[in-house]
Scaffold this motif. Sequence first.
Motif, short mmCIF file in Angstrom:
data_model
loop_
_atom_site.label_atom_id
_atom_site.label_comp_id
_atom_site.label_asym_id
_atom_site.label_seq_id
_atom_site.Cartn_x
_atom_site.Cartn_y
_atom_site.Cartn_z
N ILE A 48 0.84 -1.20 0.00
CA ILE A 48 0.00 0.00 0.00
C ILE A 48 0.87 1.25 0.00
O ILE A 48 0.64 2.19 -0.77
N ASP A 49 1.90 1.27 0.83
CA ASP A 49 2.79 2.44 0.91
C ASP A 49 3.50 2.68 -0.42
O ASP A 49 3.61 3.82 -0.88
N THR A 50 4.00 1.61 -1.04
CA THR A 50 4.71 1.75 -2.31
C THR A 50 3.78 2.30 -3.39
O THR A 50 4.14 3.22 -4.13
N TYR A 51 2.58 1.74 -3.46
CA TYR A 51 1.59 2.18 -4.44
C TYR A 51 1.21 3.64 -4.20
O TYR A 51 1.15 4.45 -5.14
N THR A 52 0.96 3.98 -2.95
CA THR A 52 0.53 5.33 -2.59
C THR A 52 1.59 6.35 -2.96
O THR A 52 1.29 7.37 -3.59
N ASP A 53 2.83 6.11 -2.55
CA ASP A 53 3.90 7.09 -2.78
C ASP A 53 4.13 7.38 -4.26
O ASP A 53 4.57 8.47 -4.62
N ALA A 54 3.83 6.40 -5.13
CA ALA A 54 4.06 6.58 -6.57
C ALA A 54 2.83 7.08 -7.32
O ALA A 54 2.93 7.45 -8.50
N HIS A 55 1.68 7.14 -6.65
CA HIS A 55 0.44 7.47 -7.36
C HIS A 55 0.39 8.96 -7.71
O HIS A 55 0.64 9.81 -6.85
N PRO A 56 0.07 9.30 -8.97
CA PRO A 56 0.09 10.71 -9.37
C PRO A 56 -0.89 11.60 -8.60
O PRO A 56 -0.59 12.78 -8.37
N VAL A 57 -2.02 11.07 -8.19
CA VAL A 57 -2.98 11.90 -7.44
C VAL A 57 -2.45 12.19 -6.04
O VAL A 57 -2.55 13.32 -5.55
N PHE A 58 -1.87 11.19 -5.39
CA PHE A 58 -1.26 11.41 -4.07
C PHE A 58 -0.14 12.45 -4.19
O PHE A 58 -0.04 13.36 -3.37
N ARG A 59 0.66 12.33 -5.23
CA ARG A 59 1.76 13.28 -5.42
C ARG A 59 1.23 14.69 -5.68
O ARG A 59 1.83 15.68 -5.25
N GLN A 60 0.11 14.77 -6.37
CA GLN A 60 -0.54 16.06 -6.60
C GLN A 60 -0.93 16.70 -5.27
O GLN A 60 -0.75 17.91 -5.07
N SER A 61 -1.44 15.89 -4.35
CA SER A 61 -1.79 16.40 -3.02
C SER A 61 -0.55 16.88 -2.27
O SER A 61 -0.56 17.96 -1.65
N THR A 62 0.52 16.09 -2.32
CA THR A 62 1.72 16.45 -1.55
C THR A 62 2.37 17.73 -2.07
O THR A 62 2.99 18.47 -1.30
N LYS A 63 2.21 17.99 -3.37
CA LYS A 63 2.84 19.20 -3.94
C LYS A 63 2.35 20.47 -3.26
O LYS A 63 3.09 21.45 -3.19
N LYS A 64 1.12 20.45 -2.79
CA LYS A 64 0.59 21.64 -2.11
C LYS A 64 1.32 21.92 -0.79
O LYS A 64 1.23 23.01 -0.24
#
Length: 194
Positions: A48-64
């Motif tokens: 789950i962690d590996t998938y989450t960290d690489a997911h473009p939507v999750f990364r979009q959230s972290t960019k903020k």
Amino acid sequence: MNFLAHIYLSGDNDLIKIGNFMADGIRGKQFENFPAEVQKGIILHRAIDTYTDAHPVFRQSTKKLHEKYHHYAGVIIDIFYDHFLAKNWKTYSDENLNDFVDRFYNSLAENHSILSEKTQRIMPIMFHENWLVSYQTIEGINHILTQMDRRTKNTSKMQFATAELKEFYTEFEAEFTEFFEDLKQHVNHKLLSL
């Protein structure tokens, strides 16, 4: 994802839930010291962690959050996403959140002897403060982030991140909703292979 999502995504097996819940404190091959179903939960958590960290939507959230919180941005988004899961719980489960959480707390107590030392240490605080249910409110999220910030000796500044949660609330919620559908499908496939 944070505690609530990891537990929710584990299906109905209590030992898989426990393994998934306590996996962050299990390093390398230490997971082999636990019962087979707990091992599956630890492996699932890592997937789950590996998938989450690489997911473009999750990364979009972290960019903020990157500019202000740097490498803690992902940790903060994990907690924000647990907020949206708890807040919208009825969308994802027919079981009341309080009942779901109580059942999980009971399974931790019933399986106390197989838990990691770290998990045994945090259980009384977790139960007393009812972390998993507290995720439903921004106040609860603020409390969790403040506790985590203290563990970094206040260097992470996570205690202030609810300002961004409020500022980008609608965007974060939409991102969580999109991401979580993808994650649920990924986890369903992963569970079949464990």
